[in-house]
Design an enzyme around this catalytic site. Sequence first.
Site, PDB file in Angstrom:
ATOM      1  N   HIS A 194       0.067  15.440  -7.872  1.00 38.12           N
ATOM      2  CA  HIS A 194       1.292  15.921  -7.240  1.00 38.12           C
ATOM      3  C   HIS A 194       1.109  17.236  -6.488  1.00 38.12           C
ATOM      4  O   HIS A 194       1.545  17.393  -5.360  1.00 38.12           O
ATOM      5  CB  HIS A 194       2.338  16.158  -8.335  1.00 38.12           C
ATOM      6  CG  HIS A 194       3.355  15.083  -8.377  1.00 38.12           C
ATOM      7  ND1 HIS A 194       3.816  14.549  -9.550  1.00 38.12           N
ATOM      8  CD2 HIS A 194       3.980  14.434  -7.391  1.00 38.12           C
ATOM      9  CE1 HIS A 194       4.682  13.615  -9.269  1.00 38.12           C
ATOM     10  NE2 HIS A 194       4.808  13.521  -7.972  1.00 38.12           N
TER      11      HIS A 194
ATOM     12  N   ARG B 166       3.851   1.724   6.064  1.00 38.33           N
ATOM     13  CA  ARG B 166       3.650   0.951   4.832  1.00 38.33           C
ATOM     14  C   ARG B 166       4.966   0.940   4.045  1.00 38.33           C
ATOM     15  O   ARG B 166       5.225   1.824   3.235  1.00 38.33           O
ATOM     16  CB  ARG B 166       2.563   1.593   3.963  1.00 38.33           C
ATOM     17  CG  ARG B 166       1.140   1.442   4.491  1.00 38.33           C
ATOM     18  CD  ARG B 166       0.140   2.050   3.496  1.00 38.33           C
ATOM     19  NE  ARG B 166      -1.222   1.627   3.720  1.00 38.33           N
ATOM     20  CZ  ARG B 166      -2.142   2.351   4.363  1.00 38.33           C
ATOM     21  NH1 ARG B 166      -1.843   3.538   4.833  1.00 38.33           N
ATOM     22  NH2 ARG B 166      -3.377   1.885   4.503  1.00 38.33           N
TER      23      ARG B 166
ATOM     24  N   ARG C  99       5.247  -2.616   8.908  1.00 41.53           N
ATOM     25  CA  ARG C  99       4.615  -3.721   8.184  1.00 41.53           C
ATOM     26  C   ARG C  99       5.562  -4.173   7.079  1.00 41.53           C
ATOM     27  O   ARG C  99       6.062  -3.354   6.309  1.00 41.53           O
ATOM     28  CB  ARG C  99       3.293  -3.269   7.577  1.00 41.53           C
ATOM     29  CG  ARG C  99       2.690  -4.354   6.684  1.00 41.53           C
ATOM     30  CD  ARG C  99       1.317  -4.001   6.221  1.00 41.53           C
ATOM     31  NE  ARG C  99       1.336  -3.058   5.121  1.00 41.53           N
ATOM     32  CZ  ARG C  99       0.227  -2.524   4.604  1.00 41.53           C
ATOM     33  NH1 ARG C  99      -0.948  -2.813   5.116  1.00 41.53           N
ATOM     34  NH2 ARG C  99       0.307  -1.691   3.599  1.00 41.53           N
TER      35      ARG C  99
ATOM     36  N   GLU D   7      -6.632  -9.017   8.462  1.00 42.24           N
ATOM     37  CA  GLU D   7      -7.391  -8.424   7.356  1.00 42.24           C
ATOM     38  C   GLU D   7      -8.050  -9.487   6.497  1.00 42.24           C
ATOM     39  O   GLU D   7      -8.661  -9.187   5.481  1.00 42.24           O
ATOM     40  CB  GLU D   7      -6.514  -7.482   6.521  1.00 42.24           C
ATOM     41  CG  GLU D   7      -5.151  -8.014   6.169  1.00 42.24           C
ATOM     42  CD  GLU D   7      -4.201  -6.957   5.585  1.00 42.24           C
ATOM     43  OE1 GLU D   7      -4.649  -5.884   5.178  1.00 42.24           O
ATOM     44  OE2 GLU D   7      -2.994  -7.243   5.534  1.00 42.24           O
TER      45      GLU D   7
ATOM     46  N   ASN E 102      -9.497  -1.979   5.810  1.00 43.11           N
ATOM     47  CA  ASN E 102      -9.637  -1.696   4.371  1.00 43.11           C
ATOM     48  C   ASN E 102      -9.782  -2.999   3.601  1.00 43.11           C
ATOM     49  O   ASN E 102     -10.611  -3.118   2.703  1.00 43.11           O
ATOM     50  CB  ASN E 102      -8.416  -0.930   3.848  1.00 43.11           C
ATOM     51  CG  ASN E 102      -8.152   0.338   4.631  1.00 43.11           C
ATOM     52  OD1 ASN E 102      -9.014   0.776   5.388  1.00 43.11           O
ATOM     53  ND2 ASN E 102      -6.979   0.918   4.467  1.00 43.11           N
ATOM     54  N   ASP E 103      -8.978  -3.969   3.973  1.00 46.44           N
ATOM     55  CA  ASP E 103      -9.076  -5.274   3.320  1.00 46.44           C
ATOM     56  C   ASP E 103     -10.092  -6.179   4.009  1.00 46.44           C
ATOM     57  O   ASP E 103     -10.822  -6.905   3.339  1.00 46.44           O
ATOM     58  CB  ASP E 103      -7.705  -5.959   3.290  1.00 46.44           C
ATOM     59  CG  ASP E 103      -6.856  -5.442   2.131  1.00 46.44           C
ATOM     60  OD1 ASP E 103      -7.406  -5.269   1.038  1.00 46.44           O
ATOM     61  OD2 ASP E 103      -5.655  -5.199   2.338  1.00 46.44           O
TER      62      ASP E 103
ATOM     63  N   ARG F 211     -12.593  -3.384  -3.069  1.00 39.86           N
ATOM     64  CA  ARG F 211     -12.542  -2.035  -2.500  1.00 39.86           C
ATOM     65  C   ARG F 211     -12.287  -0.967  -3.563  1.00 39.86           C
ATOM     66  O   ARG F 211     -12.425   0.224  -3.305  1.00 39.86           O
ATOM     67  CB  ARG F 211     -11.500  -1.960  -1.360  1.00 39.86           C
ATOM     68  CG  ARG F 211     -10.058  -1.996  -1.795  1.00 39.86           C
ATOM     69  CD  ARG F 211      -9.136  -2.288  -0.601  1.00 39.86           C
ATOM     70  NE  ARG F 211      -8.190  -1.226  -0.324  1.00 39.86           N
ATOM     71  CZ  ARG F 211      -7.121  -1.347   0.482  1.00 39.86           C
ATOM     72  NH1 ARG F 211      -6.905  -2.492   1.117  1.00 39.86           N
ATOM     73  NH2 ARG F 211      -6.311  -0.356   0.679  1.00 39.86           N
TER      74      ARG F 211
ATOM     75  N   CYS G 242      -5.357  -0.339  11.985  1.00 42.83           N
ATOM     76  CA  CYS G 242      -4.676   0.647  11.145  1.00 42.83           C
ATOM     77  C   CYS G 242      -5.418   0.906   9.848  1.00 42.83           C
ATOM     78  O   CYS G 242      -4.958   1.651   8.999  1.00 42.83           O
ATOM     79  CB  CYS G 242      -3.231   0.235  10.889  1.00 42.83           C
ATOM     80  SG  CYS G 242      -3.107  -1.373  10.085  1.00 42.83           S
TER      81      CYS G 242
HETATM   82  C1  PEP Z   1      -5.857  -2.384   5.487  1.00 38.22           C
HETATM   83  O1  PEP Z   1      -6.044  -3.304   4.680  1.00 38.22           O
HETATM   84  O2  PEP Z   1      -6.727  -1.971   6.263  1.00 38.22           O
HETATM   85  C2  PEP Z   1      -4.554  -1.723   5.570  1.00 38.22           C
HETATM   86  C3  PEP Z   1      -4.263  -0.870   6.529  1.00 38.22           C
HETATM   87  O3  PEP Z   1      -3.657  -1.994   4.597  1.00 38.22           O
HETATM   88  P1  PEP Z   1      -3.678  -1.359   3.143  1.00 38.22           P
HETATM   89  O4  PEP Z   1      -4.710  -0.262   3.104  1.00 38.22           O
HETATM   90  O5  PEP Z   1      -2.295  -0.889   2.910  1.00 38.22           O
HETATM   91  O6  PEP Z   1      -4.064  -2.554   2.323  1.00 38.22           O
HETATM   92 MG    MG Z   2      -4.414  -4.247   3.648  1.00 36.85          MG
END
Ligand code: PEP
Ligand code: MG
Length: 567
Positions: free
Chosen positions: A186, A293, A329, A428, A451-452, A462, A499
């Site tokens: 926090h 998000r 999203r 993704e 990221n995914d 991940r 993103c």
């Molecule tokens: C991603 O998967 O790249 C993404 C932007 O979504 P999140 O990190 O919220 O899964």
């Molecule tokens: Mg994602």
Amino acid sequence: MIKGIAASAGVSVSKVFKLQHPVVNIEKREANVEEEIKKLQDAIVATQKDIEAIKANAVGRLADEELAIFDAHLMVTQDPEFIGQIEEQIKNDSVNAEYAVHEVSSMFIGMFESMEDPYFRERAADIKDVTYRMQTHILGLIIPDLTTINEEVVIVAEDLTPSDTAQLNRQFVKGFATEIGGRTSHSAIMARSLEIPAVVGAGSLLDKCEHGDSIILDAIDGAIIFKPTEAQIAEYTAKGEAFAAHKESLKALKDAESVTTDGHHVELAGNIGTPNDVEGVVNNGGEGVGLYRTEFLYMDASELPNEEDQYNAYKTVLENMAPGRVVVRTLDIGGDKELSYLKFPHEMNPFLGYRAIRLCLDRTDIFRVQLRALLRASVHGKLSIMFPMIATIQEFRDAKALFLEEKKNLTKEGVAVSDDIELGMMVEIPAAAILADQFAKEADFFSIGTNDLIQYSMAADRMNEKVSYLYQPYNPSILRLVKMTIDGAHKEGKWCGMCGEMAGDEKAIPLLLGLGLDEFSMSASSILEARRIIRDLSFAEMQELANTALNMSTTEEVLELLAKHVA
Ligand code: PEP
Ligand code: MG
């Protein structure tokens, strides 16, 4: 030199303000029930007054969701179950008030801390903060008052509670260093929001310094130096000045175009989690929001947010970002993101399970509320909607059909909705990247979620440290998937953004530019640096660079290529 975690960037050369909270010694004593109940009640009132005062002092300096922490604290002091159990214990056992508070709060804290859900673990922190205050009032102890600081200092503490952090005055508090905590604690989050340099989790500090000692806080590289030498003072003063100058020089790019030396334009946007984050995007020259998000709206609540609450949040974001585009999203829950109030059966592979659009297409009751709120908000700015975790064309069609149904319903009800809302999707899942040319016939745009996409392409969780070596954004296989997605979009005249974290990665930007990415969406604080990089590059050269990378065989080769060709 003591190392810690750099939680909020900056460098300060200043004096130590040792923040040591009084130790509350809890001993069990037999006591007069009426007197102890009275002490408890007085302590509750005094604690409530403290919290109100701290909150009032923080209004205007902290964002609304941070101020909400104090409402959560007030709620603890008013919770009939919590307070009721303390009174019961005093009455049943004829014990002293501070002991009863300790017993009951420990039980609740233990219960919340053992829960996996971060929401409940935060409640444990709230109870700790509040009971400590109650106990000091019962015992007549005084908590140091940070609001009285009237000279420049760096605060050194074991940890800062949210109430401590809220009281910090930026004029005098030039930073803080704590013994415990991480980047997402926090106090670290608040430090970034207040733009106060902070190093956290540095291990023992309080026994290494005295009040008033000179101190260097290097919150760029995560270091603390007590009683520095003249040479160190000179070195870090220069480092701080260079940091400030670089930050200042980037500001000149706030309204500059995101354009290469040979005239190729791209869009730089920000990722946000709450409506308050829009301010940071605008202040850092973001041209739009590339990823909102929305799951945080659901995660920060104790029940499903209703249409009105969602409408208000979306409207605020759209208005504050206008005329820039906002890509919202739809709910991406599941995987590592859970809702405390919506329990689903345990899954062996949550990241491959019932999540995001899969859940929304099943629980259309939940999905429709969000779509309606978005449609109603669409008249307040430039709205684009994207669906997360799309794997098949059918999923996209089903989601789009629900959207069109709700649009029709609202129009029938006489509610105004915008007629040019773009409907896009996150790419993704490798299946969507490979079939991008087909998806592009139906979707208005793509946003690549690396990221995914990386975890699914490499089959490497991940969140799992043991396989993190497989998390390779620069692997040519990933670059090819990114390329297929971009080319698929362009073939149908659609735009393609990104993103995932990769979009804000300084090393990746030249490659992504060369691959033809149209929009880069990243955390607000990375936008200006990204613009600086792009404005120094030639699009034609980056296209060549990307082509070379696409034909390499390993991550290492790509990194070597980048090191050679991009300064
Ligand atoms: C991603 O998967 O790249 C993404 C932007 O979504 P999140 O990190 O919220 O899964
Ligand atoms: Mg994602």
